[in-house]
Write a protein that holds these residues in place. Sequence first.
Motif, short mmCIF file in Angstrom:
data_model
loop_
_atom_site.label_atom_id
_atom_site.label_comp_id
_atom_site.label_asym_id
_atom_site.label_seq_id
_atom_site.Cartn_x
_atom_site.Cartn_y
_atom_site.Cartn_z
N TYR A 73 0.82 -1.21 0.00
CA TYR A 73 0.00 0.00 0.00
C TYR A 73 0.85 1.26 0.00
O TYR A 73 1.91 1.32 0.63
N HIS A 74 0.36 2.27 -0.72
CA HIS A 74 0.82 3.62 -0.49
C HIS A 74 0.23 4.09 0.84
O HIS A 74 -0.92 3.78 1.15
N VAL A 75 0.97 4.85 1.61
CA VAL A 75 0.41 5.51 2.80
C VAL A 75 0.81 6.98 2.75
O VAL A 75 1.86 7.35 2.25
N TRP A 76 -0.06 7.82 3.31
CA TRP A 76 0.27 9.24 3.38
C TRP A 76 -0.19 9.80 4.72
O TRP A 76 0.34 9.36 5.75
N ASP A 77 -1.14 10.72 4.80
CA ASP A 77 -1.47 11.37 6.07
C ASP A 77 -1.57 10.35 7.21
O ASP A 77 -2.32 9.37 7.11
N SER A 78 -0.84 10.60 8.30
CA SER A 78 -0.85 9.65 9.42
C SER A 78 -1.09 10.38 10.74
O SER A 78 -0.85 11.58 10.86
N SER A 101 -4.48 5.26 3.04
CA SER A 101 -3.80 4.24 2.25
C SER A 101 -4.56 3.94 0.97
O SER A 101 -5.76 4.20 0.86
N ALA A 102 -3.83 3.38 0.00
CA ALA A 102 -4.41 2.90 -1.26
C ALA A 102 -3.47 1.84 -1.80
O ALA A 102 -2.26 1.87 -1.53
N PRO A 103 -3.97 0.87 -2.55
CA PRO A 103 -3.10 -0.16 -3.12
C PRO A 103 -1.94 0.46 -3.91
O PRO A 103 -2.10 1.50 -4.55
N HIS A 418 8.94 8.38 -8.71
CA HIS A 418 9.22 9.60 -7.96
C HIS A 418 8.27 9.82 -6.78
O HIS A 418 8.41 10.82 -6.07
N PHE A 419 7.32 8.93 -6.58
CA PHE A 419 6.37 9.06 -5.48
C PHE A 419 6.86 8.29 -4.25
O PHE A 419 7.29 7.14 -4.36
N GLY A 420 6.79 8.94 -3.09
CA GLY A 420 7.19 8.28 -1.86
C GLY A 420 6.15 7.28 -1.40
O GLY A 420 6.38 6.08 -1.36
N GLY A 421 4.98 7.80 -1.03
CA GLY A 421 3.92 6.92 -0.54
C GLY A 421 4.30 6.17 0.70
O GLY A 421 3.81 5.06 0.95
N THR A 422 5.15 6.77 1.51
CA THR A 422 5.61 6.16 2.75
C THR A 422 5.93 7.29 3.73
O THR A 422 5.64 8.46 3.44
N LEU A 423 6.52 6.97 4.87
CA LEU A 423 6.83 8.01 5.84
C LEU A 423 8.29 8.44 5.73
O LEU A 423 9.17 7.59 5.58
N PRO A 424 8.56 9.74 5.81
CA PRO A 424 9.92 10.26 5.75
C PRO A 424 10.54 10.24 7.15
O PRO A 424 9.88 9.87 8.13
N PRO A 425 11.79 10.66 7.27
CA PRO A 425 12.38 10.75 8.60
C PRO A 425 11.55 11.65 9.53
O PRO A 425 11.07 12.70 9.12
N THR A 426 11.36 11.18 10.76
CA THR A 426 10.78 12.04 11.80
C THR A 426 11.81 13.09 12.18
O THR A 426 13.00 12.80 12.24
N VAL A 427 11.37 14.31 12.39
CA VAL A 427 12.30 15.37 12.80
C VAL A 427 11.88 15.93 14.15
O VAL A 427 10.70 15.90 14.52
N LYS A 428 12.84 16.44 14.85
CA LYS A 428 12.58 17.05 16.16
C LYS A 428 12.49 18.57 15.99
O LYS A 428 13.31 19.18 15.31
N LEU A 429 11.50 19.14 16.61
CA LEU A 429 11.29 20.58 16.57
C LEU A 429 11.60 21.17 17.95
O LEU A 429 11.19 20.60 18.97
N SER A 430 12.29 22.27 17.97
CA SER A 430 12.49 22.98 19.24
C SER A 430 11.74 24.30 19.17
O SER A 430 11.69 24.94 18.11
N ILE A 431 11.13 24.68 20.28
CA ILE A 431 10.35 25.90 20.35
C ILE A 431 10.80 26.73 21.54
O ILE A 431 10.94 26.22 22.66
N LYS A 432 11.02 28.00 21.29
CA LYS A 432 11.31 28.94 22.37
C LYS A 432 10.51 30.20 22.12
O LYS A 432 10.82 30.98 21.21
N GLY A 433 9.44 30.36 22.90
CA GLY A 433 8.58 31.52 22.71
C GLY A 433 7.92 31.50 21.36
O GLY A 433 7.16 30.59 21.03
#
Length: 448
Positions: A73-78, A101-103, A418-433
């Motif tokens: 399956y392709h997967v996208w929004d998770s 998901s979709a086939p 050229h289509f991913g259809g999967t999950l990319p690397p998770t990234v960490k976000l930092s927030i200050k104010g």
Amino acid sequence: MSIQKRIQKKGKALTTLALATTLAVSALIPVHAEVADTTVNWTREQVSKIELNKDNTLPYTDVSKLEKFTEDYHVWDSWPLTDRDGNIASIKGWKVLFALSAPNNVLPGKVHDIATIRYFYSKNGKDWTLGGTLFPEGASLGSREWAGSAMMDDGKIHAFYTATGHRGQEHLTFEQRLAMATGDIVADSKGVRFENWGDHKIILEPDGKYYQTREQAQQGEGGGYAFRDPMWFKDPKTDKEYILFEGNSGGAVGDRTFKQEYAGSIEYTSKNPVPAGAVHANGNIGIAEVVDGDPSNLKMLPPLLEANYVNEELERPHIVVKDNKYYLFTDTHINKYAEGLQGPEGLYGFVSDTLFGGYEPLNESGLVLANPPENPYQAYSWLVLPNLSVVGFAHFGDIGDMSIGDIGHQPDEFQFEHFGGTLPPTVKLSIKGDTTKIGKEYSPGWIK
């Protein structure tokens, strides 16, 4: 190369603010005058401050080398299963992740036409096992299931989703409604499954006043239509519960009145006239209050934020509370900006001391993270988790100077390559104010 050269421009050359004002004078009714005190505007002036830098630009990802989340399956929004308070849920040690998901033999441009929610479970949040479809076949209310959220409470799951179209329709339609169903969660040493689903319910539809209906959207050329992406949120300050969603400001385009607060300061508009075509952009972020603790009983409220004359699509809105502040996040595409504006495919955010009103754009412009200019469509549909990890999906990679609209005209083989259809690397976000920075990358799909 500058972002101006990298990002596809939308629409024709700027016309004058006088033309926009002339059109406004002929409008029949103003939009949302009565909610101006609580609904915040994301302005053209703020968007004009968008600039890619090391703090907001994702590292390049070779989409073709990413391991598929599932072979079939392709997967996208998770989105993950959370508890009622919004924390990542653990069921006998299992985490659960849902995804559209979709086939995998379906062309990327057609996946939304048959989207189905499937779920995965994992002990470590890294290695995921496909559990199957979330709902029994034919149970959901739309002809396809678009993105939502899921919350567990006392051994049950409340699953929220977008019911798009209608089952049994002869031709594909795009009416969108917020829907939900409740079932039992069963977990053992082998994994997680969902059983004993109750009736599916439509819990919210656009009212035409705060949120544009499909019929209103079809009056006049241009602009979009959205009423989707229900996201559960519990306010830790008040314990009140809500559903956030994506919408468009109510009324038909011919009824829309330009207001100075949509653009920003008079000084800005004197140098940057608002083109008439900008009237077609009317994206907003909606909210509804849960009544008496019943997730299926909602009271519609005015929008938290609007992007009139700025952007037509503010997708998958969600809130993270940190340091006693409310951080409101949303996604949008390159080609969804109003005429005369431009911005990258990105995650955008706003901060306020209160849930209602007061939102200011993070990093002055609102841009939190964006794809690198050399790979402008490599990822999308980002979701910020409570620990500030950010998940998304791998979209299209290494397509040169093509726009997203050009891809569908390429050979099937090109589109699949050229289509991913999967999950990319998770990234960490930092927030200050009111500022953010992109941090370390983790394994694709890692729910920490």
